[in-house]
Structures are given as C-alpha cells and as structure tokens.
Design a protein around this motif. Structure first.
Motif, PDB file in Angstrom:
ATOM      1  N   ASP A  75       0.799  -1.403   0.007  1.00  0.00           N
ATOM      2  CA  ASP A  75       0.103  -0.005   0.158  1.00  0.00           C
ATOM      3  C   ASP A  75       0.827   1.364  -0.051  1.00  0.00           C
ATOM      4  O   ASP A  75       0.435   2.279  -0.802  1.00  0.00           O
ATOM      5  CB  ASP A  75      -0.976   0.227   1.066  1.00  0.00           C
TER       6      ASP A  75
ATOM      7  N   TRP B 278       3.836   1.580  -1.052  1.00  0.00           N
ATOM      8  CA  TRP B 278       4.513   1.860  -2.618  1.00  0.00           C
ATOM      9  C   TRP B 278       3.491   2.407  -3.504  1.00  0.00           C
ATOM     10  O   TRP B 278       3.653   3.358  -4.088  1.00  0.00           O
ATOM     11  CB  TRP B 278       4.979   0.230  -2.977  1.00  0.00           C
ATOM     12  N   ARG B 279       2.175   1.741  -3.634  1.00  0.00           N
ATOM     13  CA  ARG B 279       1.379   1.999  -4.751  1.00  0.00           C
ATOM     14  C   ARG B 279       0.716   3.479  -4.526  1.00  0.00           C
ATOM     15  O   ARG B 279       0.863   4.241  -5.392  1.00  0.00           O
ATOM     16  CB  ARG B 279       0.246   0.931  -4.659  1.00  0.00           C
TER      17      ARG B 279
END
Length: 327
Positions: free
Chosen positions: A86, A88-89
């Motif tokens: 989460d 990262w994105r």
C-alpha cells in the motif's frame, strides 16, 4: 533561476498535515510571507491526489507557479511493516500525479519531501545526499522508501528531458504540533508523548517498544518549515538536500538507562522507575544518522530550536489539544 524572483502562487499538497501546518504557521503567523506571494494549502479532503483527474483539477483551479509537495501515505514502523504494498502504490501514484501535473501546468519549481528512511540499510555514517541509491533500504519499510526514492529519479528525469529544476528535501524524523500521536501507527516521538500522557493519567507503567538501542535524529516541524521556505525561494539544485540538526549527539536512544536524560524534555513523563522496554517489538533500522554539511555550506548561521524547547512545545500543544489531536 531563483525561486524568489517574481510573484509566486505556492500550492502546498498535504497542507493540513504536520509539516503543512508548520509552514502555514510560519508564513501566516510569523510574518514570513513575502510581498507577491500567495499560499494555498491543499488538504486530502479537497483533492484525492491518487487520482490523476482530481490532481489536474486542483492544478487547473489554483494554477500554482510553485509547489511544495508534502502529500503522502505515511505511518510509523509497524504500519509500514504491515502494508508495504500500500505504501508503495499510494505514494507512487501521488508523486507521479503531482509532478506530472506540475509539468503540464508550467510550474516553475517543485520541492518534494523525502525521508532519511530512503537511504540504504547497509551504509556508512553519517549518510549524505550522494548515498541514496547505493543499496536497498531497510526491509521494514521498503515500499515507502522505494516510492520516495523515485521522486529523486523523476526529478532528475524532468531536468534531463525538460530542464525543470524540481528538487527534494530529506528531513530526519519530524515532530511538532499537529503530528499524528497514534500509538500503534504513528512515529516514535509523538507515540511516546501519547504513551507518557496516558501512563501518567492512568497511573500505569510507561512501556517503550523495542530494545531501546535504536537511534533516531529529530527536526522540529517549525524549523523544517523555515528551511522549506529557503529551499523554495533560494536553493537552485536538482540534487536533494538533507535537512538535519547539527552533530551526532542529537541521536536519541530510548534505552531504559537513558530515559532519565529526557525526563526534563517530557513534562508529562510518569516516574521513570516504572518505565519498561517491550523488547519483543521490532526496532526498525538501527540508525539513520545524517550529515547536514551541505545545508551548513548554504546556511552556516541557521539556528535550530533547542531540542528540549521543541519537545516541550510539542507536549504542551498535545495536552492543550488532546481531544482534537490526531491519535
């Protein structure tokens, strides 16, 4: 190019967070707003920056000439360990949307906010700006760390392809009024402040998570805000710059044996004799000691708020705003 030339309409993403509130206070209440400057503090309620469409709509509405990019999905050690994907994105989407919208709308300068956690886990100390990409970050928060590193990559690419001087600052652990004082998911110092408040109120032992051997450097949010203004107006490099206090002695160890050194810093601490370390909890990266040599070459006379005074101001704010504080 100098950021202080001509009128400036500055859009601050993440404007309602810890650093955004500090910049707003310095600009609006401490008289640091200059003639010809207009400041817009954008909160997540006004635009979901994970959406390219909403990001473009915010830039279309405000038409900034300059951007301070603070918006991010952030959290403490244990939330990072649970949600690396989460982190990262969410952050990759937010950062790409903001930087690309800035490019499309002709923004002169973007100053983004990174973190010392982006540096390699295995490195020499003190860390400096040349070491960012020398190896993988600590495994506990690799999602967030790699996403933040990509801002530096993207800034270099915008400069190479379009000549844009987008840059980034790298502060050490930030704390201050309007922080997130959540014990489970916040950062170490606000979490400790909240724990000590509850320990004293409830007459219970203060439990410090981790072995107590990990070291951290801190910067007061209001000092960081003042440095952000200098970077926005005067700093002309694409290369990032570390914003850190002076010296190695500003590391804080939370070992039980060292806690008494800080009882005068935390007026809400209960009797230190009842403090215990929960050694079953993870420490995260052992230390992230950063050099501010580059900053001092530019600003040899900048005066940081003394750590004791900054912590006391933060504690006083937390107690006075307990019901409304993020926790």
């Amino acid at each position: 190019m100098n950021g202080s030339v001509g009128p400036m309409r500055v859009l601050v993403t993440g404007g309602s967070g810890l650093v955004g509130r500090a910049i707003e206070r310095v600009v609006k209440k401490e008289g640091e707003e200059r003639e010809g400057e207009e400041w817009i503090f954008l909160s997540s309620k006004e635009a979901n920056l994970m959406s390219a469409e909403e990001t473009r709509a915010a830039f279309e509405k405000h038409h900034p000439t300059h951007v301070i990019h603070l918006a991010a999905m952030v959290g403490g050690l244990f939330r990072n360990m649970r949600q690396n994907l989460d982190f990262w994105r969410y952050n990759v989407f937010i950062n790409d949307n903001v930087l690309q919208a800035a490019h499309e709308f002709g923004v002169v300068k973007v100053v983004s906010c990174l973190s010392t956690c982006i540096f390699p886990d295995k490195t020499t100390y003190p860390i400096d700006e040349t070491m960012i990409h020398n190896g993988p970050p600590h495994e506990s928060n690799f999602g967030y760390a790699f996403a933040k590193r990509m801002i530096d990559v993207q800034n270099r690419a915008y400069f190479q392809q379009y000549g844009l001087r987008y840059t980034a600052v790298i502060p050490t652990n930030v704390f201050g009024p309007h922080d997130n004082f959540n014990i489970d998911d916040g950062h170490v110092l606000p979490g400790l402040i909240h724990k000590t408040y509850l320990a004293k109120k409830e007459g219970k032992p203060l439990q410090v998570w981790g072995s107590g051997r990990a070291l951290r450097q801190f910067i007061y949010s209001l000092d960081l805000a003042r440095l952000f203004l200098w970077v926005l107006r005067e700093y002309d490099e694409v290369e990032p710059i570390i914003l850190s206090v002076d010296g190695w002695d500003k590391n804080l160890s939370l070992q039980r044996t060292t806690i008494p050194r800080y009882t005068c810093l935390l007026p809400i601490l209960p009797d230190v004799a009842t403090s215990v370390c929960a050694t079953s909890k993870a420490d995260g990266q052992f230390k992230k000691t950063a050099s501010n040599a580059k900053l001092r070459k530019y600003l040899p006379d900048f005066k940081f708020t003394p750590f004791r005074a900054a912590v006391k101001e933060t504690c006083d704010w937390f107690v006075a705003n307990y019901d409304a504080a993020r926790k």
